[in-house]
Design a protein around this motif. Structure first.
Motif, PDB file in Angstrom:
ATOM      1  N   LEU A 121     -82.098  20.683  34.364  1.00  0.00           N
ATOM      2  CA  LEU A 121     -81.746  21.199  33.047  1.00  0.00           C
ATOM      3  C   LEU A 121     -81.004  20.120  32.283  1.00  0.00           C
ATOM      4  O   LEU A 121     -79.975  19.620  32.739  1.00  0.00           O
ATOM      5  CB  LEU A 121     -80.851  22.431  33.167  1.00  0.00           C
ATOM      6  N   LEU A 122     -81.549  19.745  31.138  1.00  0.00           N
ATOM      7  CA  LEU A 122     -80.850  18.861  30.220  1.00  0.00           C
ATOM      8  C   LEU A 122     -80.066  19.754  29.276  1.00  0.00           C
ATOM      9  O   LEU A 122     -80.633  20.481  28.476  1.00  0.00           O
ATOM     10  CB  LEU A 122     -81.823  17.980  29.433  1.00  0.00           C
ATOM     11  N   LEU A 123     -78.751  19.738  29.421  1.00  0.00           N
ATOM     12  CA  LEU A 123     -77.877  20.489  28.533  1.00  0.00           C
ATOM     13  C   LEU A 123     -77.250  19.468  27.602  1.00  0.00           C
ATOM     14  O   LEU A 123     -76.480  18.617  28.038  1.00  0.00           O
ATOM     15  CB  LEU A 123     -76.819  21.240  29.336  1.00  0.00           C
ATOM     16  N   PHE A 124     -77.651  19.517  26.342  1.00  0.00           N
ATOM     17  CA  PHE A 124     -77.274  18.475  25.391  1.00  0.00           C
ATOM     18  C   PHE A 124     -76.432  19.064  24.274  1.00  0.00           C
ATOM     19  O   PHE A 124     -76.794  20.087  23.686  1.00  0.00           O
ATOM     20  CB  PHE A 124     -78.526  17.796  24.818  1.00  0.00           C
ATOM     21  N   ALA A 164     -68.810  24.855  25.090  1.00  0.00           N
ATOM     22  CA  ALA A 164     -69.719  23.967  25.823  1.00  0.00           C
ATOM     23  C   ALA A 164     -69.443  24.043  27.321  1.00  0.00           C
ATOM     24  O   ALA A 164     -70.376  24.097  28.131  1.00  0.00           O
ATOM     25  CB  ALA A 164     -69.560  22.529  25.320  1.00  0.00           C
ATOM     26  N   LEU A 165     -68.171  24.042  27.687  1.00  0.00           N
ATOM     27  CA  LEU A 165     -67.785  24.157  29.099  1.00  0.00           C
ATOM     28  C   LEU A 165     -68.345  25.445  29.705  1.00  0.00           C
ATOM     29  O   LEU A 165     -68.914  25.429  30.800  1.00  0.00           O
ATOM     30  CB  LEU A 165     -66.263  24.120  29.229  1.00  0.00           C
ATOM     31  N   ALA A 166     -68.230  26.545  28.983  1.00  0.00           N
ATOM     32  CA  ALA A 166     -68.752  27.821  29.473  1.00  0.00           C
ATOM     33  C   ALA A 166     -70.267  27.774  29.651  1.00  0.00           C
ATOM     34  O   ALA A 166     -70.803  28.332  30.618  1.00  0.00           O
ATOM     35  CB  ALA A 166     -68.354  28.951  28.522  1.00  0.00           C
ATOM     36  N   GLN A 179     -74.714  27.722  33.788  1.00  0.00           N
ATOM     37  CA  GLN A 179     -75.891  27.113  34.415  1.00  0.00           C
ATOM     38  C   GLN A 179     -75.601  26.669  35.848  1.00  0.00           C
ATOM     39  O   GLN A 179     -76.456  26.781  36.728  1.00  0.00           O
ATOM     40  CB  GLN A 179     -76.397  25.949  33.560  1.00  0.00           C
ATOM     41  N   LEU A 180     -74.406  26.171  36.096  1.00  0.00           N
ATOM     42  CA  LEU A 180     -74.039  25.786  37.462  1.00  0.00           C
ATOM     43  C   LEU A 180     -74.005  27.003  38.381  1.00  0.00           C
ATOM     44  O   LEU A 180     -74.409  26.918  39.546  1.00  0.00           O
ATOM     45  CB  LEU A 180     -72.688  25.070  37.477  1.00  0.00           C
ATOM     46  N   GLU A 194     -79.374  22.063  38.508  1.00  0.00           N
ATOM     47  CA  GLU A 194     -78.983  20.657  38.464  1.00  0.00           C
ATOM     48  C   GLU A 194     -78.841  20.301  36.997  1.00  0.00           C
ATOM     49  O   GLU A 194     -79.791  20.384  36.235  1.00  0.00           O
ATOM     50  CB  GLU A 194     -80.045  19.787  39.119  1.00  0.00           C
ATOM     51  N   ILE A 195     -77.640  19.898  36.599  1.00  0.00           N
ATOM     52  CA  ILE A 195     -77.343  19.672  35.187  1.00  0.00           C
ATOM     53  C   ILE A 195     -77.336  18.186  34.861  1.00  0.00           C
ATOM     54  O   ILE A 195     -76.625  17.397  35.478  1.00  0.00           O
ATOM     55  CB  ILE A 195     -75.951  20.237  34.810  1.00  0.00           C
ATOM     56  N   ILE A 196     -78.147  17.832  33.883  1.00  0.00           N
ATOM     57  CA  ILE A 196     -78.045  16.535  33.234  1.00  0.00           C
ATOM     58  C   ILE A 196     -77.341  16.845  31.916  1.00  0.00           C
ATOM     59  O   ILE A 196     -77.900  17.532  31.057  1.00  0.00           O
ATOM     60  CB  ILE A 196     -79.424  15.900  32.995  1.00  0.00           C
TER      61      ILE A 196
END
Length: 125
Positions: free
Chosen positions: A10-13, A61-63, A68-69, A74-76
């Motif tokens: 997952l790309l979280l941008f 953003a932190l939330a 997702q975690l 897997e976070i990008i």
């Protein structure tokens, strides 16, 4: 998705401070949408002058990353401008797989003064 398949990364941008927000990242979304899931949360509402607290934006953003975690993703984590500053802060606290910074605004803003600067700018509009 079948139970035995691992979800794609997952790309979280995180977007920067501006009217376009996630729309300014449409080319990035198009470039990577075939290879990974992409999440670009809106961190603030530019039409709401009361939504000017940079610390609140960082916590939103932190939330989003924490949710997702908890799903085992897997976070990008990436960010543009102020979003890159927030992404660095999150990466210092949570186990992200990779960190991508695009034009980070470290010289202009930091999390301690972001709220004051943004409040001033928003009130000028």
């Amino acid at each position: 998705m079948l139970n035995n398949q691992t979800p794609p990364p997952l790309l979280l941008f995180l977007h920067g401070f501006g009217q376009k927000r996630t729309a300014e990242l449409d080319s990035l979304r198009q470039a990577f949408q075939q290879d990974m899931d992409i999440l670009m949360p809106d961190l603030f509402d530019p039409t709401d002058a009361r939504d000017s607290d940079g610390i609140l934006w960082a916590n939103r953003a932190l939330a989003a990353v924490e949710r997702q975690l908890l799903k085992g993703r897997e976070i990008i984590l990436g960010g543009f401008s102020m979003g890159a500053v927030i992404a660095c802060w999150i990466a210092s606290q949570l186990p992200v797989h990779k960190l991508i910074l695009v034009s980070p605004a470290f010289d202009l803003l930091n999390l301690k003064n972001t709220g004051n600067v943004l409040n001033t700018v928003l009130h000028q509009f």
